[in-house]
Every structure is written in C-alpha cells, then in structure tokens.
Design a protein around this motif. Structure first.
Motif, PDB file in Angstrom:
ATOM      1  N   THR A 177      21.697  72.371  34.969  1.00  0.00           N
ATOM      2  CA  THR A 177      20.809  72.728  33.860  1.00  0.00           C
ATOM      3  C   THR A 177      19.578  71.834  33.812  1.00  0.00           C
ATOM      4  O   THR A 177      18.561  72.220  33.244  1.00  0.00           O
ATOM      5  N   ARG A 178      19.669  70.654  34.412  1.00  0.00           N
ATOM      6  CA  ARG A 178      18.577  69.701  34.334  1.00  0.00           C
ATOM      7  C   ARG A 178      17.544  69.860  35.446  1.00  0.00           C
ATOM      8  O   ARG A 178      16.414  69.384  35.293  1.00  0.00           O
ATOM      9  N   ILE A 179      17.921  70.435  36.563  1.00  0.00           N
ATOM     10  CA  ILE A 179      16.964  70.561  37.658  1.00  0.00           C
ATOM     11  C   ILE A 179      17.000  71.975  38.228  1.00  0.00           C
ATOM     12  O   ILE A 179      18.029  72.653  38.224  1.00  0.00           O
ATOM     13  N   GLU A 180      15.845  72.397  38.723  1.00  0.00           N
ATOM     14  CA  GLU A 180      15.721  73.715  39.336  1.00  0.00           C
ATOM     15  C   GLU A 180      15.952  73.662  40.840  1.00  0.00           C
ATOM     16  O   GLU A 180      16.289  74.666  41.461  1.00  0.00           O
ATOM     17  N   GLY A 181      15.765  72.498  41.440  1.00  0.00           N
ATOM     18  CA  GLY A 181      15.768  72.381  42.885  1.00  0.00           C
ATOM     19  C   GLY A 181      17.160  72.341  43.492  1.00  0.00           C
ATOM     20  O   GLY A 181      18.178  72.606  42.842  1.00  0.00           O
ATOM     21  N   SER A 182      17.206  71.962  44.776  1.00  0.00           N
ATOM     22  CA  SER A 182      18.440  71.998  45.550  1.00  0.00           C
ATOM     23  C   SER A 182      19.367  70.840  45.188  1.00  0.00           C
ATOM     24  O   SER A 182      18.918  69.712  44.950  1.00  0.00           O
ATOM     25  N   ILE A 183      20.667  71.140  45.181  1.00  0.00           N
ATOM     26  CA  ILE A 183      21.714  70.144  44.985  1.00  0.00           C
ATOM     27  C   ILE A 183      22.729  70.339  46.094  1.00  0.00           C
ATOM     28  O   ILE A 183      23.100  71.471  46.418  1.00  0.00           O
ATOM     29  N   VAL A 184      23.198  69.235  46.668  1.00  0.00           N
ATOM     30  CA  VAL A 184      24.242  69.308  47.683  1.00  0.00           C
ATOM     31  C   VAL A 184      25.303  68.259  47.352  1.00  0.00           C
ATOM     32  O   VAL A 184      24.987  67.136  46.964  1.00  0.00           O
ATOM     33  N   CYS A 185      26.553  68.669  47.466  1.00  0.00           N
ATOM     34  CA  CYS A 185      27.681  67.809  47.101  1.00  0.00           C
ATOM     35  C   CYS A 185      28.513  67.506  48.338  1.00  0.00           C
ATOM     36  O   CYS A 185      28.781  68.403  49.149  1.00  0.00           O
ATOM     37  N   GLU A 186      28.922  66.242  48.491  1.00  0.00           N
ATOM     38  CA  GLU A 186      29.793  65.854  49.600  1.00  0.00           C
ATOM     39  C   GLU A 186      31.121  65.343  49.045  1.00  0.00           C
ATOM     40  O   GLU A 186      31.323  64.139  48.894  1.00  0.00           O
ATOM     41  N   PRO A 187      32.044  66.260  48.733  1.00  0.00           N
ATOM     42  CA  PRO A 187      33.375  65.830  48.304  1.00  0.00           C
ATOM     43  C   PRO A 187      34.193  65.416  49.514  1.00  0.00           C
ATOM     44  O   PRO A 187      33.983  65.893  50.631  1.00  0.00           O
TER      45      PRO A 187
ATOM     46  N   SER B 243      25.290  61.060  31.196  1.00  0.00           N
ATOM     47  CA  SER B 243      24.002  61.640  30.801  1.00  0.00           C
ATOM     48  C   SER B 243      22.878  60.617  30.813  1.00  0.00           C
ATOM     49  O   SER B 243      21.759  60.910  31.241  1.00  0.00           O
ATOM     50  N   ASP B 244      23.176  59.400  30.369  1.00  0.00           N
ATOM     51  CA  ASP B 244      22.136  58.367  30.355  1.00  0.00           C
ATOM     52  C   ASP B 244      21.708  57.986  31.767  1.00  0.00           C
ATOM     53  O   ASP B 244      20.515  57.768  32.039  1.00  0.00           O
ATOM     54  N   LEU B 245      22.678  57.919  32.677  1.00  0.00           N
ATOM     55  CA  LEU B 245      22.352  57.581  34.063  1.00  0.00           C
ATOM     56  C   LEU B 245      21.582  58.713  34.737  1.00  0.00           C
ATOM     57  O   LEU B 245      20.666  58.459  35.533  1.00  0.00           O
ATOM     58  N   LEU B 246      21.941  59.949  34.421  1.00  0.00           N
ATOM     59  CA  LEU B 246      21.187  61.077  34.964  1.00  0.00           C
ATOM     60  C   LEU B 246      19.759  61.077  34.445  1.00  0.00           C
ATOM     61  O   LEU B 246      18.823  61.378  35.200  1.00  0.00           O
ATOM     62  N   ASP B 247      19.585  60.754  33.159  1.00  0.00           N
ATOM     63  CA  ASP B 247      18.230  60.682  32.602  1.00  0.00           C
ATOM     64  C   ASP B 247      17.354  59.751  33.431  1.00  0.00           C
ATOM     65  O   ASP B 247      16.235  60.090  33.802  1.00  0.00           O
ATOM     66  N   ARG B 248      17.877  58.574  33.711  1.00  0.00           N
ATOM     67  CA  ARG B 248      17.098  57.582  34.448  1.00  0.00           C
ATOM     68  C   ARG B 248      16.830  58.046  35.879  1.00  0.00           C
ATOM     69  O   ARG B 248      15.690  57.999  36.350  1.00  0.00           O
ATOM     70  N   PHE B 249      17.878  58.490  36.567  1.00  0.00           N
ATOM     71  CA  PHE B 249      17.737  58.888  37.968  1.00  0.00           C
ATOM     72  C   PHE B 249      16.750  60.049  38.122  1.00  0.00           C
ATOM     73  O   PHE B 249      15.847  60.007  38.966  1.00  0.00           O
ATOM     74  N   LEU B 250      16.894  61.069  37.295  1.00  0.00           N
ATOM     75  CA  LEU B 250      16.026  62.236  37.434  1.00  0.00           C
ATOM     76  C   LEU B 250      14.587  61.922  37.045  1.00  0.00           C
ATOM     77  O   LEU B 250      13.649  62.473  37.633  1.00  0.00           O
ATOM     78  N   SER B 251      14.403  61.021  36.103  1.00  0.00           N
ATOM     79  CA  SER B 251      13.033  60.634  35.754  1.00  0.00           C
ATOM     80  C   SER B 251      12.372  59.857  36.886  1.00  0.00           C
ATOM     81  O   SER B 251      11.162  59.970  37.101  1.00  0.00           O
ATOM     82  N   GLU B 252      13.173  59.101  37.633  1.00  0.00           N
ATOM     83  CA  GLU B 252      12.643  58.344  38.765  1.00  0.00           C
ATOM     84  C   GLU B 252      12.245  59.266  39.919  1.00  0.00           C
ATOM     85  O   GLU B 252      11.134  59.177  40.452  1.00  0.00           O
ATOM     86  N   VAL B 253      13.145  60.159  40.312  1.00  0.00           N
ATOM     87  CA  VAL B 253      12.879  60.982  41.502  1.00  0.00           C
ATOM     88  C   VAL B 253      11.790  62.019  41.259  1.00  0.00           C
ATOM     89  O   VAL B 253      11.258  62.588  42.221  1.00  0.00           O
TER      90      VAL B 253
ATOM     91  N   PRO C  26      16.768  68.134  48.460  1.00  0.00           N
ATOM     92  CA  PRO C  26      18.058  68.162  47.777  1.00  0.00           C
ATOM     93  C   PRO C  26      18.443  66.812  47.171  1.00  0.00           C
ATOM     94  O   PRO C  26      18.150  65.757  47.725  1.00  0.00           O
ATOM     95  N   LEU C  27      19.124  66.878  46.036  1.00  0.00           N
ATOM     96  CA  LEU C  27      19.818  65.718  45.493  1.00  0.00           C
ATOM     97  C   LEU C  27      21.220  65.718  46.080  1.00  0.00           C
ATOM     98  O   LEU C  27      21.938  66.721  46.009  1.00  0.00           O
ATOM     99  N   LEU C  28      21.606  64.595  46.676  1.00  0.00           N
ATOM    100  CA  LEU C  28      22.908  64.476  47.324  1.00  0.00           C
ATOM    101  C   LEU C  28      23.894  63.767  46.402  1.00  0.00           C
ATOM    102  O   LEU C  28      23.641  62.635  45.977  1.00  0.00           O
TER     103      LEU C  28
END
Length: 255
Positions: free
Chosen positions: A136-146, A92-102, A111-113
């Motif tokens: 829950t934190r973002i409204e925009g596009s998310i894409v996952c590369e498993p 959660s702390d790392l997401l806070d920082r990353f999402l505040s930056e972008v 999209p967030l990859l």
C-alpha cells in the motif's frame, strides 16, 4: 547499456551486490570517475546491500542517482531492523524512515528487496500484514527472498501474486523450488549467491551459459540478475560474462 530482446521482450538487468570493482577487472571499466560512475558505464543495475546494515541519508541516494545514466536502476535491500530484528512485526516507523530515504533515487529506484532470515516462517497475521502494508505504501517493484519452507506453498504463492510481489529465484536454493521465479510474472529476480561455496564460489561457464539462456527466455515483464558471490570478488567476472552472453543471444541495445 540496456539489453532488450526483439519483439518487445523484457529488458534484462545485470549487476552485482554493491558496485565495488576488483583490481583484476578494472580494465573493463572506465579509469576515471566515482565507483558508481565507473560501474554504471558497464552494468545497468546494482543491488544496494549496505542499506541492510545502516541507513543512508536521502541526499546520499540522490547523489548516487545523479551519478548514473538515465536507464540505470538500483535495487535496495530492506534494513535488517525490519526483517531480522523485529521480524516483520510493528515496523511502520522503520518503513517510514526507509521509504523516505530511498525516494532519493527517484525514477532510478528499482525493486525493494526483502530478504528474510532462514528460520523465519510464514506466520499468518504477521507476514501477510507486513507485505500488504508495504504494497500500500509503494507503487514500484517488490521482491521477497524467503528461506523457510513454509513460504513455498500455493497459499503464499497466491498471496504474493495478489500483492504483485515477486519471489527471488535463488542459487543455491535453500528449499526445493526456491531456484524458480514466483508465479507473479511482473518481475523475475535471479539472485545468485555462488555455488558450491555460498558467497565465494564463481560459477562455471556451463552454468553461466544456461543462466543467460533463461534470462533471455524469461517471460516476465522485468528481468533482473544479481550476482551476490562477492566475498572473493567472483561476482564481477560472472556478471561481465553474463552480460556478454545475453548480448550474444540476438539481444540488441535499446534505442
């Protein structure tokens, strides 16, 4: 700049992983300006990979956004601290920082990859909780590369669809089925790493032609194609060729 199919079909966004311009292709770009300015005069999308290795200040993202046209979008790769070091646990702390930056990209954030390590399997109570929190934190596009076979099951596919998260259509495919988009059709994200030598090989003319056809025919609301075969500078030529092919398939510039 933006390639839109007739009758309301999706915009096709074509670009490379990072915006470096190899010398051998410099003539295809304006001579003056910063790298983002020159790159965005030709392509309508880029994938920021440097964010995987180190954080960028919000002001840096703001500067990049200000240097490109209004219809240009940035995909941004999530930090390896989230995906490879903590492996989706307690981030959660790392997401806070990353999402505040972008957020500095504003309306130009695409999209967030989320690229996962090859050995990171789908672990209930970890992966699903992370993806749910991210949604829950973002409204925009998310894409996952498993890249582990445990992610390619009907149950995981249903979860991704429920959360409105796309799965990368990757080449080469790390497991069977990984070269196809996920069932959620809000976004199709083709991520082409080069084949047969990953990250190095250029694609054949035949492959590029077939790929352009599937981009144009894809029924997703948003279609991206990112070339990640950058190690020997093949990505730029492949992206330029794909742009020309897509435009030639009765694709006209958006008004």
């Amino acid at each position: 700049m933006t390639y839109r199919a007739p009758q309301g079909r999706a915009t096709v966004r074509i670009g490379t992983a990072a915006w470096s311009i190899p010398k051998e292709h410099a003539s295809a770009f304006p001579a003056a300006g910063s790298h983002p300015e020159r790159y965005s005069a030709v392509f309508n999308a880029v994938e920021i990979n440097s964010s995987f290795y180190r954080p960028h200040r919000t002001a840096t993202y703001e500067r990049w956004a200000a240097s490109v046209p209004e219809d240009f979008h940035f995909a941004v790769k999530a930090p390896r601290a989230i995906t490879h070091e903590r492996r989706l646990r307690d981030v959660s702390d790392l997401l806070d920082r990353f999402l505040s930056e972008v957020k500095g990209l504003g309306r130009k954030l695409g999209p967030l990859l989320i690229q996962l390590p090859p050995r990171l399997g789908f672990l209930a109570g970890v992966a699903d909780c992370f993806l749910s929190e991210l949604r829950t934190r973002i409204e925009g596009s998310i894409v996952c590369e498993p890249r582990h076979a445990s992610w390619f099951t009907p149950e995981v596919e249903a979860l991704l669809a429920e959360l409105r998260i796309a799965r990368v259509a990757a080449d080469p495919a790390p497991v069977s089925g990984a070269d196809q988009p996920s069932s959620w059709r809000g976004l199709a994200y083709y991520r082409l790493h080069g084949s047969p030598r990953i990250y190095y090989s250029a694609y054949s003319a035949e492959y590029l032609a077939a790929n352009a056809e599937r981009l144009v025919c894809d029924a997703a609301a948003e279609v991206w194609c990112i070339f990640d075969n950058t190690a020997a500078f093949a990505a730029t030529n492949d992206a330029l060729a794909t742009k020309a092919l897509v435009q030639g398939k009765r694709i006209e510039p958006a008004s």
